[in-house]
Design a protein around this motif. Structure first.
Motif, PDB file in Angstrom:
ATOM      1  N   ALA A 138       0.822  -1.204   0.000  1.00  0.00           N
ATOM      2  CA  ALA A 138       0.000   0.000   0.000  1.00  0.00           C
ATOM      3  C   ALA A 138       0.858   1.256   0.000  1.00  0.00           C
ATOM      4  CB  ALA A 138      -0.913   0.007   1.219  1.00  0.00           C
ATOM      5  N   SER A 139       0.318   2.283  -0.645  1.00  0.00           N
ATOM      6  CA  SER A 139       0.958   3.589  -0.638  1.00  0.00           C
ATOM      7  C   SER A 139      -0.065   4.615  -1.102  1.00  0.00           C
ATOM      8  CB  SER A 139       2.187   3.598  -1.555  1.00  0.00           C
ATOM      9  OG  SER A 139       2.857   4.834  -1.468  1.00  0.00           O
ATOM     10  N   HIS A 140       0.243   5.894  -0.895  1.00  0.00           N
ATOM     11  CA  HIS A 140      -0.651   6.952  -1.371  1.00  0.00           C
ATOM     12  C   HIS A 140      -0.616   6.974  -2.894  1.00  0.00           C
ATOM     13  CE1 HIS A 140      -2.642  10.775  -1.914  1.00  0.00           C
ATOM     14  NE2 HIS A 140      -2.816  10.886  -0.588  1.00  0.00           N
ATOM     15  N   SER A 173       0.842  -2.473  -6.716  1.00  0.00           N
ATOM     16  CA  SER A 173      -0.604  -2.649  -6.828  1.00  0.00           C
ATOM     17  C   SER A 173      -0.986  -4.119  -7.012  1.00  0.00           C
ATOM     18  CB  SER A 173      -1.158  -1.840  -7.991  1.00  0.00           C
ATOM     19  OG  SER A 173      -2.525  -2.127  -8.179  1.00  0.00           O
ATOM     20  N   ALA A 174      -1.648  -4.642  -6.003  1.00  0.00           N
ATOM     21  CA  ALA A 174      -2.186  -5.996  -6.134  1.00  0.00           C
ATOM     22  C   ALA A 174      -3.263  -6.056  -7.206  1.00  0.00           C
ATOM     23  CB  ALA A 174      -2.748  -6.454  -4.795  1.00  0.00           C
ATOM     24  N   LEU A 175      -3.969  -4.938  -7.401  1.00  0.00           N
ATOM     25  CA  LEU A 175      -5.007  -4.905  -8.429  1.00  0.00           C
ATOM     26  C   LEU A 175      -4.409  -5.043  -9.827  1.00  0.00           C
ATOM     27  CD1 LEU A 175      -7.995  -4.603  -9.111  1.00  0.00           C
ATOM     28  CD2 LEU A 175      -7.677  -2.112  -9.092  1.00  0.00           C
ATOM     29  N   ASP A 176      -3.194  -4.533 -10.016  1.00  0.00           N
ATOM     30  CA  ASP A 176      -2.526  -4.717 -11.307  1.00  0.00           C
ATOM     31  C   ASP A 176      -2.360  -6.207 -11.605  1.00  0.00           C
ATOM     32  OD1 ASP A 176      -2.354  -2.012 -11.604  1.00  0.00           O
ATOM     33  OD2 ASP A 176      -0.194  -1.871 -11.208  1.00  0.00           O
ATOM     34  N   GLY A 177      -2.041  -6.976 -10.587  1.00  0.00           N
ATOM     35  CA  GLY A 177      -1.916  -8.410 -10.775  1.00  0.00           C
ATOM     36  C   GLY A 177      -3.215  -9.035 -11.217  1.00  0.00           C
ATOM     37  N   VAL A 178      -4.311  -8.637 -10.581  1.00  0.00           N
ATOM     38  CA  VAL A 178      -5.620  -9.168 -10.955  1.00  0.00           C
ATOM     39  C   VAL A 178      -5.976  -8.780 -12.384  1.00  0.00           C
ATOM     40  CG1 VAL A 178      -8.104  -8.952 -10.505  1.00  0.00           C
ATOM     41  CG2 VAL A 178      -6.522  -9.337  -8.608  1.00  0.00           C
ATOM     42  N   MET A 179      -5.719  -7.508 -12.743  1.00  0.00           N
ATOM     43  CA  MET A 179      -6.062  -7.058 -14.089  1.00  0.00           C
ATOM     44  C   MET A 179      -5.235  -7.794 -15.149  1.00  0.00           C
ATOM     45  SD  MET A 179      -8.470  -5.081 -13.385  1.00  0.00           S
ATOM     46  CE  MET A 179      -8.825  -4.364 -14.981  1.00  0.00           C
ATOM     47  N   GLY A 235     -11.125  -5.479  -5.032  1.00  0.00           N
ATOM     48  CA  GLY A 235     -10.389  -4.575  -5.911  1.00  0.00           C
ATOM     49  C   GLY A 235      -9.594  -3.515  -5.187  1.00  0.00           C
ATOM     50  N   GLY A 236      -9.475  -3.647  -3.861  1.00  0.00           N
ATOM     51  CA  GLY A 236      -8.751  -2.649  -3.087  1.00  0.00           C
ATOM     52  C   GLY A 236      -9.674  -1.919  -2.140  1.00  0.00           C
ATOM     53  N   ALA A 237      -9.080  -1.112  -1.249  1.00  0.00           N
ATOM     54  CA  ALA A 237      -9.857  -0.448  -0.200  1.00  0.00           C
ATOM     55  C   ALA A 237     -10.413   0.900  -0.636  1.00  0.00           C
ATOM     56  CB  ALA A 237      -8.988  -0.277   1.050  1.00  0.00           C
ATOM     57  N   ILE A 244      -5.635   4.789  -2.604  1.00  0.00           N
ATOM     58  CA  ILE A 244      -4.638   3.925  -1.965  1.00  0.00           C
ATOM     59  C   ILE A 244      -4.225   2.857  -2.971  1.00  0.00           C
ATOM     60  CG2 ILE A 244      -4.148   2.336  -0.069  1.00  0.00           C
ATOM     61  CD1 ILE A 244      -6.436   3.634   1.480  1.00  0.00           C
ATOM     62  N   VAL A 245      -2.915   2.720  -3.188  1.00  0.00           N
ATOM     63  CA  VAL A 245      -2.442   1.616  -4.021  1.00  0.00           C
ATOM     64  C   VAL A 245      -2.878   0.311  -3.350  1.00  0.00           C
ATOM     65  CG1 VAL A 245      -0.418   0.421  -4.930  1.00  0.00           C
ATOM     66  CG2 VAL A 245      -0.461   2.931  -4.872  1.00  0.00           C
ATOM     67  N   PRO A 246      -3.658  -0.520  -4.053  1.00  0.00           N
ATOM     68  CA  PRO A 246      -4.223  -1.708  -3.405  1.00  0.00           C
ATOM     69  C   PRO A 246      -3.155  -2.688  -2.907  1.00  0.00           C
ATOM     70  CG  PRO A 246      -5.391  -1.227  -5.434  1.00  0.00           C
ATOM     71  CD  PRO A 246      -4.168  -0.357  -5.425  1.00  0.00           C
ATOM     72  N   GLU A 247      -3.216  -2.954  -1.620  1.00  0.00           N
ATOM     73  CA  GLU A 247      -2.291  -3.909  -1.016  1.00  0.00           C
ATOM     74  C   GLU A 247      -2.761  -5.346  -1.236  1.00  0.00           C
ATOM     75  OE1 GLU A 247       0.077  -4.276   3.214  1.00  0.00           O
ATOM     76  OE2 GLU A 247      -2.016  -3.615   3.253  1.00  0.00           O
TER      77      GLU A 247
END
Length: 391
Positions: free
Chosen positions: A179-181, A191-197, A223-225, A229-232
């Protein structure tokens, strides 16, 4: 027709009102998977009242049961499978009240019509077909291995046999990042969401290079919080299906490799968790033929070829272990979709009751033929063995 087989049908007729009551009670008191306590209490009590010995809570499932009737020391072992779970918020939109009632009705009617012929009849209570697939732990526990043949019915828009089913793997993919701003310091995040995409994109490319019977469909479950926030953490759930278990195993591994590649490309970590997997039906033509002939003999209607499109069922995993067949029984007009309000409405109608009796007679009559005609049973088992050798 042998007098004893006519007696099978007469036994079904004599208990028809009781079967209607059981079906209607289960239909009007819908219970979802692994919560079918009322249905199981009624079904097992009825079996016990008719001489079956019932073991409850089998395979670690509170609403699964095995009911056994041994006649003259036992002989050919015929199993009837009962389902009784409803769909959440819809009710019995898949006709499981009829499946469960026909399963016990066939077992009871057949048990009273064996004369001096040794046989064993087993009724299996198989919960949660719509959700966690109760037959899977029952298969793993070896509960069906003692059978010579497994039989069941399923209501639908036609009377048919030989309906195919797709093998299935249900899989969760969970990606972990950092996670990060998302505006002030996105470079410090992963980004964990990048992995999913990337998983979804990779699956799209994979579709071009698999057989046409393969189905791969999924959703994002996390898909994240928040968007800033960069999804952890991010996650997806996929169904991977195909007409042939052996081929599908290779497709599943390719999907897993897509997920691993997506994690590598995005700097994330991925956890792959298989939720459940079951097999396609093994279709034994000789067994399907005798099932259909029995359906015709008792006046089944809307007899049609099986539909081209199909889904998946945990009964497929049973048919991988023992010869099995499923009778599709018509109780709604042709073209009526399953999992619909029309299915729910038909469950306790005169048409639904008629389908219940027809299915019960067909299953019981088929069981009678398999028990009393050794050459028929021998042929079915030989055909199954040949199919198994080619899997």
């Amino acid at each position: 027709m042998a007098a004893e087989k006519q007696e099978v049908y007469s036994n079904v007729e004599s208990m028809s009102q009781k079967l209607f009551e059981i079906n209607d009670f289960i239909h009007d008191n819908p219970e979802t998977g692994n919560q079918e306590f009322k249905a199981v209490e009624l079904l097992t009590k009825t079996l016990e009242d008719n001489g079956f010995t019932v073991e409850r809570g089998v395979a670690g499932l509170k609403t699964a049961f095995v009911a056994t009737y041994v006649h003259k020391g036992g002989g050919p072992t015929i199993g009837f499978l009962a389902e009784y779970d409803a769909l959440d918020k819809l009710g019995h939109g898949c006709g499981h009240s009829i499946i469960g009632t026909a399963g016990i009705g066939a077992g009871i009617a057949l048990s009273k019509s064996l004369g001096d012929t040794p046989a064993t009849i087993i009724v299996y209570g198989t919960p949660a077909e719509e959700t966690t697939s109760g037959k899977l732990p029952m298969v793993a526990a070896g509960l069906f291995d003692k059978l010579d043949v497994a039989l069941m019915t399923h209501p639908g828009d036609r009377t048919t046999v030989g309906s195919k089913s797709l093998a299935l793997n249900l899989v969760d993919f969970v990606f972990e990042g950092k996670a990060s701003h998302a505006a002030a310091s996105p470079e410090k995040g992963i980004s964990a969401l990048d992995g999913v995409m990337m998983l979804f994109n990779g699956v799209e490319y994979l579709r071009e290079h698999v057989r046409s019977d393969t189905r791969i469909h999924g959703i994002v479950t996390d898909g994240g919080a928040a968007a800033n926030i960069v999804p952890e953490r991010a996650a997806a759930r996929f169904y991977v299906r195909g007409a042939d278990r052996n081929y599908l195993n290779g497709v599943v591994e390719r999907v897993y490799n897509v997920a691993r590649g997506a994690a590598l490309a995005t700097g994330t970590k991925v956890t792959i968790k298989e939720i459940k997997a079951y097999d396609n039906k093994v279709l034994v033509e000789s067994l399907n033929n005798v099932l259909l002939e029995n359906a015709k003999a008792v006046g089944a209607t809307q007899i049609l070829p099986p539909p081209e499109s199909t889904g998946s069922t945990d009964f497929g995993s049973v048919t991988f272990r023992v010869p099995g067949a499923e009778l599709g029984i018509a109780f709604v007009p042709v073209g009526t979709p399953g999992h619909s309000k029309d299915f729910v409405a038909a469950g306790t109608t005169e048409t639904g009751h008629a389908a219940l009796i027809t299915a019960t007679k067909t299953l019981a009559g088929t069981g009678y033929d398999l028990i009393t005609k050794p050459e028929l049973l021998k042929q079915v088992k030989a055909d199954f063995k040949a199919l198994s050798a080619s899997k």
